[in-house]
Design a protein around this motif. Structure first.
Motif, PDB file in Angstrom:
ATOM      1  N   GLU A   1       0.736  -1.200  -0.021  1.00  0.00           N
ATOM      2  CA  GLU A   1       0.120   0.003   0.097  1.00  0.00           C
ATOM      3  C   GLU A   1       0.823   1.300   0.054  1.00  0.00           C
ATOM      4  O   GLU A   1       0.345   2.220  -0.426  1.00  0.00           O
ATOM      5  CB  GLU A   1      -0.868   0.014   0.979  1.00  0.00           C
TER       6      GLU A   1
ATOM      7  N   ALA B   1       1.226   3.415  -3.242  1.00  0.00           N
ATOM      8  CA  ALA B   1       0.140   4.082  -3.898  1.00  0.00           C
ATOM      9  C   ALA B   1       0.660   5.690  -3.931  1.00  0.00           C
ATOM     10  O   ALA B   1       1.354   6.020  -3.099  1.00  0.00           O
ATOM     11  CB  ALA B   1      -1.163   3.986  -3.118  1.00  0.00           C
TER      12      ALA B   1
ATOM     13  N   SER C   1      -1.002   8.406  -3.381  1.00  0.00           N
ATOM     14  CA  SER C   1      -1.571   8.781  -2.264  1.00  0.00           C
ATOM     15  C   SER C   1      -0.470   8.926  -1.031  1.00  0.00           C
ATOM     16  O   SER C   1      -0.382   9.762  -0.308  1.00  0.00           O
ATOM     17  CB  SER C   1      -3.002   8.580  -1.844  1.00  0.00           C
TER      18      SER C   1
ATOM     19  N   ASN D   1       4.908  -0.562  -9.010  1.00  0.00           N
ATOM     20  CA  ASN D   1       3.244  -0.354  -9.372  1.00  0.00           C
ATOM     21  C   ASN D   1       3.519   0.133 -10.817  1.00  0.00           C
ATOM     22  O   ASN D   1       2.503  -0.114 -11.781  1.00  0.00           O
ATOM     23  CB  ASN D   1       2.601   0.412  -8.632  1.00  0.00           C
TER      24      ASN D   1
ATOM     25  N   ARG E   1       1.637  -1.566 -14.459  1.00  0.00           N
ATOM     26  CA  ARG E   1       0.931  -0.919 -15.358  1.00  0.00           C
ATOM     27  C   ARG E   1       1.507  -0.935 -16.670  1.00  0.00           C
ATOM     28  O   ARG E   1       0.610  -0.962 -17.919  1.00  0.00           O
ATOM     29  CB  ARG E   1       0.248   0.498 -14.994  1.00  0.00           C
TER      30      ARG E   1
ATOM     31  N   GLU F   1      -3.446  -4.043 -12.769  1.00  0.00           N
ATOM     32  CA  GLU F   1      -4.306  -3.457 -11.792  1.00  0.00           C
ATOM     33  C   GLU F   1      -3.435  -3.812 -10.403  1.00  0.00           C
ATOM     34  O   GLU F   1      -2.424  -4.470 -10.347  1.00  0.00           O
ATOM     35  CB  GLU F   1      -5.634  -4.014 -11.808  1.00  0.00           C
TER      36      GLU F   1
ATOM     37  N   LYS G   1      -9.715  -7.224  -4.215  1.00  0.00           N
ATOM     38  CA  LYS G   1     -10.376  -6.007  -4.579  1.00  0.00           C
ATOM     39  C   LYS G   1      -9.332  -4.959  -5.155  1.00  0.00           C
ATOM     40  O   LYS G   1      -8.169  -4.707  -4.828  1.00  0.00           O
ATOM     41  CB  LYS G   1     -11.027  -5.135  -3.526  1.00  0.00           C
ATOM     42  N   SER G   2      -9.632  -4.412  -6.213  1.00  0.00           N
ATOM     43  CA  SER G   2      -8.832  -3.271  -7.067  1.00  0.00           C
ATOM     44  C   SER G   2      -8.956  -2.111  -6.039  1.00  0.00           C
ATOM     45  O   SER G   2      -9.808  -1.681  -5.392  1.00  0.00           O
ATOM     46  CB  SER G   2      -9.459  -3.016  -8.141  1.00  0.00           C
ATOM     47  N   ILE G   3      -7.612  -1.620  -5.858  1.00  0.00           N
ATOM     48  CA  ILE G   3      -7.716  -0.287  -5.176  1.00  0.00           C
ATOM     49  C   ILE G   3      -6.676   0.450  -5.815  1.00  0.00           C
ATOM     50  O   ILE G   3      -6.207   0.161  -7.073  1.00  0.00           O
ATOM     51  CB  ILE G   3      -6.754  -0.690  -3.756  1.00  0.00           C
ATOM     52  N   ASP G   4      -6.648   1.950  -5.502  1.00  0.00           N
ATOM     53  CA  ASP G   4      -5.902   2.948  -6.199  1.00  0.00           C
ATOM     54  C   ASP G   4      -4.580   3.073  -6.310  1.00  0.00           C
ATOM     55  O   ASP G   4      -3.885   2.550  -5.443  1.00  0.00           O
ATOM     56  CB  ASP G   4      -6.629   4.450  -5.488  1.00  0.00           C
ATOM     57  N   TRP G   5      -4.130   3.229  -7.280  1.00  0.00           N
ATOM     58  CA  TRP G   5      -2.455   3.268  -7.301  1.00  0.00           C
ATOM     59  C   TRP G   5      -2.145   4.551  -6.390  1.00  0.00           C
ATOM     60  O   TRP G   5      -0.967   4.813  -6.240  1.00  0.00           O
ATOM     61  CB  TRP G   5      -2.075   3.611  -8.952  1.00  0.00           C
TER      62      TRP G   5
END
Length: 235
Positions: free
Chosen positions: A144, A147, A149, A167, A171, A225, A231-235
């Motif tokens: 995490e 990401a 964020s 990540n 992609r 992804e 579950k798909s989470i935000d990059w």
């Protein structure tokens, strides 16, 4: 050469999440290649799994060494003629409690070498085996902390940047591959292991389960992804 049995390779497979991934893949009927840089520890881990009648073998892979990765790809091709699943699990956490620009640059360089360039060279070396048969599943064990964020908060700078880059690699490669080849990244959560420490709430088995479903997704499955617990989470 194998036609009906799928072959999987897991880096950093001798302990923690990696060892559990090797075990669970073997239980699902894969021929599994346990990859790590220490042959003694690798063979010890393989022997433990073979005692449970699991189909596991060893190949030496130092993800910090391009030649080691390239040679492993040659060995896998000679031994099996294919690779269906690649899990880039090997990683390091070398943080000092300092701002990114204040830490010893070697910390960032070593972290990027293992956590980003290691998976990059593994993908680069093993994807031809997948392209040859038009099929493959690549899973990058991320965090995490990778990401976008999380870049807004200080701390763990070297580790965060390495997973952010991983990540991005996920992609970008997803946009380039042809055929039924899927590459995805997974945040396994905070796991009780040598890296995560004994107080972490998740077991290696729980972490492995959050990763393994991507090893058997169909042609309609996700590509490029980032996931946590399926579950798909935000990059």
């Amino acid at each position: 050469m194998l036609k009906d049995i799928k072959v999987a390779l897991v880096t950093g497979g001798n302990r923690g999440i990696g060892f559990e991934l090797v075990k669970q893949l073997a239980l699902k009927g894969f021929k599994v290649i346990l990859a790590c840089r220490d042959p003694e520890k690798g063979h010890e881990a393989v022997q433990k799994l073979k005692e449970s009648k699991l189909d596991v073998s060893f190949v030496e892979v130092d993800v910090n060494n391009q030649d080691s990765i390239h040679q492993a790809a040659i060995t896998v091709n000679e031994r099996y003629g294919r690779l269906d699943v690649l899990i880039n699990n090997a990683g390091v956490y070398l943080e000092e409690n300092k701002k990114l620009v204040a830490m010893d640059p070697s910390i960032l360089e070593r972290t990027m070498t293992t956590n980003f360039f290691g998976p990059y060279h593994c993908v680069r070396s093993f994807i031809p085996l997948m392209e040859k048969q038009g099929y493959g599943r690549i899973i990058n064990v991320s965090s995490e902390y990778g990401a976008m964020s999380d870049m807004s908060y200080p701390g763990e700078g070297a580790y965060k940047l390495s997973k952010f880059a991983l990540n991005g690699l996920t992609r970008l490669v997803a946009s380039e591959v042809n055929g039924d080849i899927k590459i995805n990244a997974v945040d396994p959560g905070w796991v009780s292991s040598d890296m995560g420490g004994p107080s972490a709430p998740r077991t290696p088995k729980q972490a492995a389960e959050s990763i393994l479903w991507l090893a058997t997704i169909g042609p309609e499955g996700p590509n490029g992804e980032f996931f946590r617990d399926g579950k798909s989470i935000d990059w």
